[in-house]
Design a protein around this motif. Structure first.
Motif, PDB file in Angstrom:
ATOM      1  N   LYS A 167     -23.984   3.783 -18.605  1.00  0.00           N
ATOM      2  CA  LYS A 167     -23.511   3.385 -17.278  1.00  0.00           C
ATOM      3  C   LYS A 167     -23.741   1.901 -17.008  1.00  0.00           C
ATOM      4  O   LYS A 167     -23.264   1.376 -16.000  1.00  0.00           O
ATOM      5  CB  LYS A 167     -24.152   4.248 -16.197  1.00  0.00           C
ATOM      6  N   TYR A 168     -24.459   1.230 -17.922  1.00  0.00           N
ATOM      7  CA  TYR A 168     -24.643  -0.220 -17.817  1.00  0.00           C
ATOM      8  C   TYR A 168     -23.863  -0.898 -18.945  1.00  0.00           C
ATOM      9  O   TYR A 168     -23.887  -0.449 -20.088  1.00  0.00           O
ATOM     10  CB  TYR A 168     -26.120  -0.595 -17.891  1.00  0.00           C
ATOM     11  N   GLU A 169     -23.196  -1.989 -18.597  1.00  0.00           N
ATOM     12  CA  GLU A 169     -22.282  -2.622 -19.549  1.00  0.00           C
ATOM     13  C   GLU A 169     -23.017  -3.319 -20.681  1.00  0.00           C
ATOM     14  O   GLU A 169     -22.585  -3.290 -21.833  1.00  0.00           O
ATOM     15  CB  GLU A 169     -21.376  -3.622 -18.824  1.00  0.00           C
ATOM     16  N   LYS A 170     -24.135  -3.986 -20.360  1.00  0.00           N
ATOM     17  CA  LYS A 170     -24.863  -4.756 -21.365  1.00  0.00           C
ATOM     18  C   LYS A 170     -26.326  -4.321 -21.406  1.00  0.00           C
ATOM     19  O   LYS A 170     -26.881  -3.879 -20.402  1.00  0.00           O
ATOM     20  CB  LYS A 170     -24.769  -6.249 -21.051  1.00  0.00           C
ATOM     21  N   LEU A 171     -26.941  -4.492 -22.587  1.00  0.00           N
ATOM     22  CA  LEU A 171     -28.344  -4.109 -22.742  1.00  0.00           C
ATOM     23  C   LEU A 171     -29.234  -4.931 -21.817  1.00  0.00           C
ATOM     24  O   LEU A 171     -30.193  -4.398 -21.244  1.00  0.00           O
ATOM     25  CB  LEU A 171     -28.776  -4.291 -24.198  1.00  0.00           C
ATOM     26  N   ALA A 172     -28.935  -6.222 -21.666  1.00  0.00           N
ATOM     27  CA  ALA A 172     -29.744  -7.074 -20.792  1.00  0.00           C
ATOM     28  C   ALA A 172     -29.747  -6.541 -19.362  1.00  0.00           C
ATOM     29  O   ALA A 172     -30.774  -6.561 -18.674  1.00  0.00           O
ATOM     30  CB  ALA A 172     -29.231  -8.507 -20.822  1.00  0.00           C
ATOM     31  N   ASP A 173     -28.595  -6.053 -18.900  1.00  0.00           N
ATOM     32  CA  ASP A 173     -28.519  -5.467 -17.558  1.00  0.00           C
ATOM     33  C   ASP A 173     -29.284  -4.146 -17.509  1.00  0.00           C
ATOM     34  O   ASP A 173     -29.980  -3.851 -16.530  1.00  0.00           O
ATOM     35  CB  ASP A 173     -27.060  -5.226 -17.171  1.00  0.00           C
ATOM     36  N   GLU A 176     -33.060  -4.025 -16.900  1.00  0.00           N
ATOM     37  CA  GLU A 176     -33.526  -4.279 -15.540  1.00  0.00           C
ATOM     38  C   GLU A 176     -33.643  -2.988 -14.736  1.00  0.00           C
ATOM     39  O   GLU A 176     -34.083  -3.012 -13.585  1.00  0.00           O
ATOM     40  CB  GLU A 176     -32.561  -5.233 -14.825  1.00  0.00           C
ATOM     41  N   GLN A 177     -33.256  -1.854 -15.346  1.00  0.00           N
ATOM     42  CA  GLN A 177     -33.233  -0.576 -14.639  1.00  0.00           C
ATOM     43  C   GLN A 177     -34.213   0.409 -15.277  1.00  0.00           C
ATOM     44  O   GLN A 177     -34.435   0.387 -16.484  1.00  0.00           O
ATOM     45  CB  GLN A 177     -31.818   0.023 -14.673  1.00  0.00           C
ATOM     46  N   LYS A 178     -34.772   1.300 -14.468  1.00  0.00           N
ATOM     47  CA  LYS A 178     -35.757   2.254 -14.966  1.00  0.00           C
ATOM     48  C   LYS A 178     -35.162   3.224 -15.984  1.00  0.00           C
ATOM     49  O   LYS A 178     -35.862   3.718 -16.865  1.00  0.00           O
ATOM     50  CB  LYS A 178     -36.376   3.031 -13.801  1.00  0.00           C
ATOM     51  N   ASP A 179     -33.866   3.522 -15.846  1.00  0.00           N
ATOM     52  CA  ASP A 179     -33.208   4.464 -16.753  1.00  0.00           C
ATOM     53  C   ASP A 179     -32.300   3.733 -17.741  1.00  0.00           C
ATOM     54  O   ASP A 179     -31.358   4.301 -18.272  1.00  0.00           O
ATOM     55  CB  ASP A 179     -32.390   5.484 -15.959  1.00  0.00           C
ATOM     56  N   GLY A 180     -32.622   2.475 -18.002  1.00  0.00           N
ATOM     57  CA  GLY A 180     -31.685   1.619 -18.716  1.00  0.00           C
ATOM     58  C   GLY A 180     -31.557   1.853 -20.204  1.00  0.00           C
ATOM     59  O   GLY A 180     -30.491   1.621 -20.779  1.00  0.00           O
TER      60      GLY A 180
END
Length: 324
Positions: A167-173, A176-180
């Motif tokens: 659900k996140y486009e890039k690993l760097a983004d 930044e999220q708890k479920d990233g």
């Protein structure tokens, strides 16, 4: 236009242009210092000065004891596309901290033609996670190298397969999220025989002996070839962090306790690599971190709870929290 400025203890008249140049230089030096880190005890203690997460309460790696883990009925981890050849060219790099394999993504045209990037789901993973890359941690001696300790055993090497929540486009983004992100961890122990799947990577290591050297592999492989024939039904899982700066607390860890084989010849090639600080690139593992109030779950394999539909009706694995 000029300004008075204290520079190295002396007051000098200096132009605004020069001030800007000095600021740019200092900023670049600061960034350079932050991008390099060492694994000695003193260096690891300094990680948190540049990366606050490294002082967090959900840090990795940890020591796992089976007797203290919580048995839990939950789905196995589905490794979708792990038997498919990876998109190429695969880039193998010695970045001064580890050996990494960057896995390129299939193009839109490839995906429309039926190709897809490998991904995982199941367990207590909070979503579907797409593969990003593979890297390794190893020691100067056979009784150390792995980052996690399983039942008081520290293995010779540990392999991490890193995945990004789709659900996140890039690993760097995602970081930044708890479920990233999610990381599958596998352990290697010394054996008389070569690990056949590892041979695809091992043969290129002499070409990246020095820090920041990389090579594009002229062949590809499957992720499943790295996993041999170990039991993938049993695993430990917990909430943690990256084990390198910036130590982002965004990782769902899945650790498979059954070790993979690696021969003395194969591990010696890893130990011949060089880093950018201490010379030999060895013992590139982080010290163990406090578990704190976290739970470590171990998958309870029960023939009466193999169907996902039954697990979802039971919903126990969803309700169990990561924390006490």
């Amino acid at each position: 236009m000029v300004q008075n400025i204290m520079l190295f203890g002396y007051s000098k008249k200096i132009s605004v242009k020069c001030v800007l140049i000095i600021q740019v230089i200092l900023l670049s030096l600061s960034k350079g210092a932050n991008s390099h880190f060492g694994y000695s005890e003193s260096n690891q203690r300094r990680w948190g000065k540049h990366h606050g997460h490294c002082f967090g309460k959900l840090q990795s790696p940890i020591s796992i004891q089976h007797s203290k883990s919580v048995p839990l009925h939950m789905p196995a981890i589905d490794l979708i596309g792990y038997h498919n050849l990876l998109a190429h060219p695969l880039k193998l790099m010695n970045n001064g901290h580890t050996v990494s394999v960057t896995i390129p993504k299939f193009s839109k045209e490839d995906i429309e033609g039926g190709e897809f990037n490998p991904y995982i789901r199941g367990g207590k993973l909070p979503g579907v996670f797409e593969v990003e890359g593979v890297h390794f941690h190893w020691g100067d001696r056979n009784n150390r190298g792995a980052e996690h300790v399983i039942n008081d055993i520290r293995y010779t090497m540990e392999m991490h397969i890193v995945h990004r929540n789709k659900k996140y486009e890039k690993l760097a983004d995602a970081l930044e999220q708890k479920d990233g992100a999610a990381v599958l961890g596998f352990f290697f122990t010394l054996d008389d025989s070569d690990h056949e799947g590892l041979a695809a990577i091992n043969k290129y290591l002499p070409l990246i002996e020095n820090s920041n050297e990389s090579v594009y592999m002229n062949s590809t492989f499957t992720l499943s070839s790295l996993l041999s024939h170990i039991d993938l039904d049993k695993f430990y899982t917990y909430k943690g962090s990256l084990t390198t700066p910036p130590c982002s607390e965004a990782i769902t860890w899945v650790l498979y306790p059954e070790p993979l084989p690696i021969s003395s010849k194969q591990i010696s090639r890893f130990r011949q690599l060089q880093d950018s600080i201490d010379g030999a690139l060895v013992d590139n593992y982080r010290s163990l971190q406090p578990i704190g109030n976290r739970r470590v779950f171990v998958r309870s394999v029960n023939v009466h709870h193999t169907q996902l539909s039954k697990l979802e009706n039971e919903v126990s694995y969803k309700k169990w929290d990561w924390f006490f």
